[in-house]
Write a protein that holds these residues in place. Structure first.
Motif, short mmCIF file in Angstrom:
data_model
loop_
_atom_site.label_atom_id
_atom_site.label_comp_id
_atom_site.label_asym_id
_atom_site.label_seq_id
_atom_site.Cartn_x
_atom_site.Cartn_y
_atom_site.Cartn_z
N TRP A 1 -16.42 -15.70 -6.65
CA TRP A 1 -15.52 -14.69 -6.69
C TRP A 1 -14.13 -15.07 -5.82
O TRP A 1 -14.20 -16.15 -5.04
N GLY A 2 -13.13 -14.08 -6.12
CA GLY A 2 -11.75 -14.39 -5.47
C GLY A 2 -11.37 -13.31 -4.56
O GLY A 2 -12.13 -12.41 -4.52
N ALA A 3 -10.45 -13.28 -3.89
CA ALA A 3 -9.65 -12.14 -3.35
C ALA A 3 -9.17 -11.00 -3.95
O ALA A 3 -9.22 -10.02 -3.23
N ASP A 4 -8.99 -11.12 -5.34
CA ASP A 4 -8.29 -10.02 -6.04
C ASP A 4 -8.93 -10.51 -7.54
O ASP A 4 -9.66 -11.20 -7.86
N MET A 5 -8.52 -9.58 -8.42
CA MET A 5 -9.00 -9.66 -9.90
C MET A 5 -8.43 -10.59 -10.72
O MET A 5 -8.55 -10.95 -11.77
N THR A 6 -7.26 -11.40 -9.89
CA THR A 6 -6.50 -12.44 -10.78
C THR A 6 -7.16 -13.86 -10.63
O THR A 6 -6.89 -14.86 -10.99
N GLU A 7 -8.27 -14.13 -9.82
CA GLU A 7 -8.84 -15.43 -9.24
C GLU A 7 -10.35 -15.14 -9.12
O GLU A 7 -10.70 -14.07 -8.99
N GLY A 8 -11.20 -16.20 -8.97
CA GLY A 8 -12.46 -16.19 -8.57
C GLY A 8 -13.46 -16.94 -9.61
O GLY A 8 -14.38 -17.36 -8.92
#
Length: 263
Positions: free
Chosen positions: A43-50
């Motif tokens: 996963w990432g730090a926000d909804m645009t990455e991960g």
């Protein structure tokens, strides 16, 4: 495209036990049975990455990777020593307005594993509840897996077009997990790698290829199809659905017949 680099990454890992036979993959591109080993998440730090993978140049907020190995090998460690031993099925996790029930029973255990290197029990639940089944519409390629010890292994990667989804609140639960330094583990995905000499195969595409993750039928664009030399030499091998590519038979020459009429 994944080419794992030596790096210390903290992940959520699901290990399972069975009293009977393990879940397994069979059919499609597999000639042998591959049994389930473990499941982990990125996963990432926000909804645009991960996500580790991108399709149509889009990155998503998360990815669930499911590890299988050939049943003839004793365990995953032994299977990694063979170029055909391990398969990684990667489900992209897209943003969804509503919570996804398939992830809810996994996230339910997160408050009990908030600290790094802790574990808890969840379930029991059928694995089919978490992993969508598919038999078509998936990408496959050969990539490498590198460990923190510098070891490198060959792995087959599968990315199905069918995806999971997660709401904003569900993805926030992943970012509340801590790393070994008691800090929020905000991201654990891998940097994208160049394709280089790897070939990505699209197996049994069922929906339009215009947008690979949106199963919306579209009018196909005109294309040019050319028979390979192998098919040209053996037209009988051409599949029935490609019969339109068969060359039209040449018209037979007919002898001219001249008749005279009596008056």
């Amino acid at each position: 495209m994944i080419d794992y680099l030596p790096k210390y990454i903290i992940k959520v890992v699901i290990g399972t036990k069975w009293k009977t036979e393990r879940p397994y993959l069979e059919g499609g591109i597999f000639l042998e049975k591959h049994v389930l080993s473990q499941i982990h998440f990125h996963w990432g730090a926000d909804m645009t990455e991960g996500s580790d993978h991108t399709v149509d140049k889009r990155r998503h907020p998360g990815e669930m990777q499911v590890t299988y190995f050939r049943s003839e090998y004793m365990n995953q460690e032994e299977a990694l020593r063979h170029p055909d031993g391990v398969v990684m099925v990667c489900y992209l996790i897209k943003y969804g307005v509503l919570p996804d029930d398939r992830l809810s029973w996994v996230i339910e255990g997160f408050p009990r594993i908030r600290e790094a290197k802790t574990n808890t029990r969840i379930g029991p639940y059928p694995m089919s509840h978490l992993m969508p089944m598919f038999h078509e519409d998936y990408f496959v390629y050969w990539g490498s897996l590198k460990t923190v010890r510098g070891e490198s292994y060959i792995v087959r990667w599968l990315v199905p077009r069918i995806t999971l989804s997660a709401s904003f609140e569900q993805m926030k639960e992943f970012r509340k997990l801590w790393n070994p330094w008691d800090e929020p583990n905000l991201r654990n995905f891998r940097p994208l790698q160049e394709q280089q000499d790897r070939h990505v195969f699209f197996i049994s595409p069922h929906w339009s290829q215009y947008n690979s993750l949106l199963p919306i039928p579209r009018v196909p664009e005109p294309s040019i199809s050319v028979l390979s030399p192998a098919y040209q030499a053996n037209l009988w091998m051409l599949p029935p659905q490609n019969a339109y590519m068969l060359p039209e038979p040449e018209p037979e020459e007919q002898e001219a017949v001249v008749e005279t009429e009596e008056e």
